[in-house]
Design a protein around this motif. Sequence first.
Motif, PDB file in Angstrom:
ATOM      1  N   THR A   2      39.242  55.525  38.937  1.00  0.00           N
ATOM      2  CA  THR A   2      38.629  55.461  37.622  1.00  0.00           C
ATOM      3  C   THR A   2      38.828  54.084  37.007  1.00  0.00           C
ATOM      4  N   ALA A   3      37.711  53.452  36.638  1.00  0.00           N
ATOM      5  CA  ALA A   3      37.753  52.093  36.096  1.00  0.00           C
ATOM      6  C   ALA A   3      36.350  51.656  35.731  1.00  0.00           C
ATOM      7  N   VAL A   4      36.286  50.544  35.040  1.00  0.00           N
ATOM      8  CA  VAL A   4      35.012  49.845  34.876  1.00  0.00           C
ATOM      9  C   VAL A   4      34.871  48.896  36.061  1.00  0.00           C
ATOM     10  N   TYR A   5      33.758  49.005  36.751  1.00  0.00           N
ATOM     11  CA  TYR A   5      33.510  48.189  37.930  1.00  0.00           C
ATOM     12  C   TYR A   5      32.552  47.053  37.571  1.00  0.00           C
ATOM     13  N   TYR A   6      32.933  45.858  37.980  1.00  0.00           N
ATOM     14  CA  TYR A   6      32.163  44.657  37.685  1.00  0.00           C
ATOM     15  C   TYR A   6      31.704  44.004  38.979  1.00  0.00           C
ATOM     16  N   CYS A   7      30.469  43.550  38.986  1.00  0.00           N
ATOM     17  CA  CYS A   7      30.033  42.718  40.095  1.00  0.00           C
ATOM     18  C   CYS A   7      30.080  41.265  39.637  1.00  0.00           C
ATOM     19  N   ALA A   8      30.213  40.385  40.596  1.00  0.00           N
ATOM     20  CA  ALA A   8      30.340  38.965  40.281  1.00  0.00           C
ATOM     21  C   ALA A   8      29.833  38.132  41.448  1.00  0.00           C
ATOM     22  N   ALA A   9      29.515  36.896  41.132  1.00  0.00           N
ATOM     23  CA  ALA A   9      28.968  35.979  42.134  1.00  0.00           C
ATOM     24  C   ALA A   9      29.741  34.665  42.108  1.00  0.00           C
ATOM     25  N   THR A  10      29.984  34.123  43.296  1.00  0.00           N
ATOM     26  CA  THR A  10      30.696  32.859  43.393  1.00  0.00           C
ATOM     27  C   THR A  10      30.245  32.085  44.623  1.00  0.00           C
ATOM     28  N   ARG A  11      30.415  30.774  44.543  1.00  0.00           N
ATOM     29  CA  ARG A  11      30.201  29.936  45.718  1.00  0.00           C
ATOM     30  C   ARG A  11      31.533  29.406  46.253  1.00  0.00           C
ATOM     31  N   ARG A  12      32.638  29.881  45.640  1.00  0.00           N
ATOM     32  CA  ARG A  12      33.959  29.477  46.093  1.00  0.00           C
ATOM     33  C   ARG A  12      34.255  30.077  47.455  1.00  0.00           C
ATOM     34  N   VAL A  13      35.168  29.431  48.175  1.00  0.00           N
ATOM     35  CA  VAL A  13      35.566  29.917  49.492  1.00  0.00           C
ATOM     36  C   VAL A  13      36.472  31.136  49.357  1.00  0.00           C
ATOM     37  N   VAL A  14      37.400  31.068  48.405  1.00  0.00           N
ATOM     38  CA  VAL A  14      38.303  32.196  48.162  1.00  0.00           C
ATOM     39  C   VAL A  14      37.566  33.200  47.306  1.00  0.00           C
ATOM     40  N   ILE A  15      37.396  34.399  47.828  1.00  0.00           N
ATOM     41  CA  ILE A  15      36.569  35.379  47.110  1.00  0.00           C
ATOM     42  C   ILE A  15      37.321  36.645  46.759  1.00  0.00           C
ATOM     43  N   THR A  16      38.608  36.685  47.020  1.00  0.00           N
ATOM     44  CA  THR A  16      39.376  37.876  46.679  1.00  0.00           C
ATOM     45  C   THR A  16      40.019  37.794  45.304  1.00  0.00           C
ATOM     46  N   THR A  17      39.859  36.668  44.655  1.00  0.00           N
ATOM     47  CA  THR A  17      40.399  36.510  43.314  1.00  0.00           C
ATOM     48  C   THR A  17      39.368  35.847  42.415  1.00  0.00           C
ATOM     49  N   ALA A  18      39.530  36.062  41.130  1.00  0.00           N
ATOM     50  CA  ALA A  18      38.733  35.324  40.163  1.00  0.00           C
ATOM     51  C   ALA A  18      39.234  33.877  40.150  1.00  0.00           C
ATOM     52  N   PRO A  19      38.565  32.883  39.615  1.00  0.00           N
ATOM     53  CA  PRO A  19      37.337  33.079  38.861  1.00  0.00           C
ATOM     54  C   PRO A  19      36.095  33.114  39.733  1.00  0.00           C
ATOM     55  N   TYR A  20      35.143  33.895  39.321  1.00  0.00           N
ATOM     56  CA  TYR A  20      33.804  33.867  39.848  1.00  0.00           C
ATOM     57  C   TYR A  20      32.923  33.209  38.787  1.00  0.00           C
ATOM     58  N   GLU A  21      31.832  32.592  39.229  1.00  0.00           N
ATOM     59  CA  GLU A  21      30.994  31.867  38.272  1.00  0.00           C
ATOM     60  C   GLU A  21      30.212  32.811  37.363  1.00  0.00           C
TER      61      GLU A  21
END
Length: 120
Positions: free
Chosen positions: A89-108
Amino acid sequence: VQLQASGGGLVQAGGSLRLSCTASGFTFSSYNMGWFRQAPGKEREFVAAIRWSGETIYADSAKGRFTISGDNAKNTVYLQMNSLRPEDTAVYYCAATRRVVITTAPYEYWGQGTLVTVSS
């Protein structure tokens, strides 16, 4: 730029949901896409991500139960969630990034979130 997440809702434990996130305003096929979630009173956490190459990465809590996929023709990323648990149970967010590391924020870029509630 817009990320529109949908598909959340109320489901019983053991059930399934499929979240969708449709992107616009940027070149979807060039970005890595991720799903994060934030439960009440907790910090936002990584759930799953898919690179533009198709490589997928999952949090341990999602492995074996969730599947992330993308459709470049529809500029959409999906999160199929099976065997849901109350702790999902949670609010689920989608996000997009061009960074190599994708398991952590920040996403653009971030979507507005969609609420998933799993009842016991």
